[in-house]
Structures are given as C-alpha cells and as structure tokens.
Motif scaffolding. Structure first.
Motif, PDB file in Angstrom:
ATOM      1  N   ARG A 179      31.348 -35.426 -47.863  1.00  0.00           N
ATOM      2  CA  ARG A 179      31.310 -34.332 -46.903  1.00  0.00           C
ATOM      3  C   ARG A 179      32.675 -33.664 -46.981  1.00  0.00           C
ATOM      4  NH1 ARG A 179      30.656 -35.186 -40.388  1.00  0.00           N
ATOM      5  NH2 ARG A 179      30.441 -33.003 -39.807  1.00  0.00           N
ATOM      6  N   TYR A 223      34.675 -30.229 -42.380  1.00  0.00           N
ATOM      7  CA  TYR A 223      34.506 -30.890 -41.086  1.00  0.00           C
ATOM      8  C   TYR A 223      33.319 -30.352 -40.312  1.00  0.00           C
ATOM      9  CZ  TYR A 223      35.227 -32.309 -36.283  1.00  0.00           C
ATOM     10  OH  TYR A 223      35.044 -32.830 -35.030  1.00  0.00           O
ATOM     11  N   ASN A 224      33.124 -29.041 -40.338  1.00  0.00           N
ATOM     12  CA  ASN A 224      32.160 -28.448 -39.412  1.00  0.00           C
ATOM     13  C   ASN A 224      30.809 -28.165 -40.035  1.00  0.00           C
ATOM     14  OD1 ASN A 224      33.028 -26.457 -41.069  1.00  0.00           O
ATOM     15  ND2 ASN A 224      33.448 -24.951 -39.493  1.00  0.00           N
ATOM     16  N   THR A 225      30.531 -28.825 -41.171  1.00  0.00           N
ATOM     17  CA  THR A 225      29.185 -28.714 -41.741  1.00  0.00           C
ATOM     18  C   THR A 225      28.734 -30.080 -42.230  1.00  0.00           C
ATOM     19  OG1 THR A 225      29.613 -28.401 -44.108  1.00  0.00           O
ATOM     20  CG2 THR A 225      29.906 -26.481 -42.682  1.00  0.00           C
TER      21      THR A 225
END
Lengths: 111, 115
Positions: A91, A94-96
């Motif tokens: 990943r 952070y925001n997906t």
C-alpha cells in the motif's frame, strides 16, 4: 519506478516450513499485504503488516522490516492445499487502498 | 454476503468486437478496483474508484479501455475494439476504505479470450 520482487517458484514437502521473501521499492509505504491465489481462482487476503515485526495467523506468519524494505510470508506445517501462488502487495499511499502487487511466487507442496 | 460478483465468467469474442465486463461490489464497500492478470505481466491495476469516482486510471492501457461506476453497486469495464492481446483474466475487487482498512475482496474473475 515501483517494484516488488519475489522468487518465482518454491517447492517443499508436506509438513515442512517454507519462507517466501518480498523486497520492495516504492514511492511510499504504508503496509505490506499477502494474498493467496489457487489455480483458476481469485486472490484472497492472508495477512497485513504496517509495522515492523511478526504477525501470526494460525499456520501462516508474516514479517516486515521497513528499514530493509523487506518482508516474508512463513508457512508452517505445509499441506497439499497450500499449493498456490502467493503475492506480496504494498500500500503505497496513506489515504487509499490502492495496492501494488509483486510478481507472485508459485508454491508447490509435494507429499 | 455474496461477495464480489462478476459477469460473465467467461467471454470469447472476435477481434474488433466490443466487450463489456460487469462487477457488483460487496454492499457497503466504497472502493472498487479493476485488475488484469496475465502470465507475462502478472496482476496489474487498471483503474480504481472511490465513492464511485475514478481516482487512478493510470493503469488503463489505452483509449480502447474505459470504465464506469454509475452507482455504488455496479461498475463496468469496456474494451472497444478488442484485440487478441487483451486476452486475460479480469478481476474486480472491492474494499471498505477507512483508516486502518486494507483488505481487498476479489471477485471470481472474467476469463476473456479474443480470437
């Protein structure tokens, strides 16, 4: 660029322990996941590491070292049904929930 | 829960034809992903939606590919015109994107063969 490297193939016998390594180079890092995929099937989630150390889930464990950009999946007490492909995935944001998948490791378990 | 649903499961078509793949994500999930898997290229992310909005389509190979998500429970991936090199397994996945959420749930895939 972004890359995740895994061995292409690993073989082992029933009851043994096998470790599948994953090294990554990504623009960001917010967690390492592992997925299992049987032939003809869909990837299914196995584990997730956001912090350094070992996460244990039954016969499977996953390890992460962020300083080494490295992780591994440890499979214990191997069974024939564990024969499958295993993918690590990073990943990178952070925001997906967007994941970058590795090339996959084909595990063959022999009797 | 029925999981992620994809249709058709198999599609065989001729070069130049239009192909439409369909996906119904898990109810309540707010992120949807389309992947393509081949032996040569592995598992590639084509496009990613969050709350029905395309967030990242950098993996869409070319203008022949398009994807839509008209509502939270349905998405399509269209290839027009199709080419033999588009032959692959196409997976749809969904997730609930919240702080700490990280698991993607994959559908069974659509195996596309373009002759």
């Amino acid at each position: 660029g972004q890359s995740l490297e895994q061995p292409s193939e690993v073989t082992a016998v029933e009851g043994a322990i096998v470790q599948i390594n994953c090294t990554y180079q990504t623009s960001g890092f917010y967690g390492l996941s592992w997925y299992q995929q049987h032939d003809g099937g869909a990837p299914t989630f196995l584990s997730y590491n956001a912090l350094d150390g070992l996460e244990e889930t039954g016969r499977f464990s996953s390890f992460l070292s962020r300083s080494d950009s490295y992780g591994y999946l440890l499979l214990q007490e191997l069974q024939m049904k564990d024969s499958a492909s295993y993918f690590c995935a990073v990943r990178a944001s952070y925001n997906t929930d967007k994941l970058i998948f590795g090339t996959g490791t084909r595990l063959q378990v022999f009797p | 829960d029925a999981g992620v649903i994809q249709s058709p499961r198999h599609e065989v078509t001729e070069m130049g034809q239009e192909v439409t793949l369909r996906c119904k994500p898990i109810s309540g999930h707010n992120s949807l992903f389309w992947y393509r898997q081949t032996m040569m290229r592995g598992l590639e992310l084509l496009i990613y939606f969050n709350n029905n909005v395309p967030i990242d389509d950098s993996g869409m190979p070319e203008d022949r590919f398009s994807a839509k998500m008209p509502n939270a429970s349905f998405s399509t991936l269209k290839i027009q015109p199709s080419e033999p090199r588009d032959s692959a397994v196409y997976f749809c996945a969904s997730s609930l994107e919240v702080a700490g959420g990280h698991e993607q749930f994959f559908g069974p895939g659509t195996r596309l063969t373009v002759l």
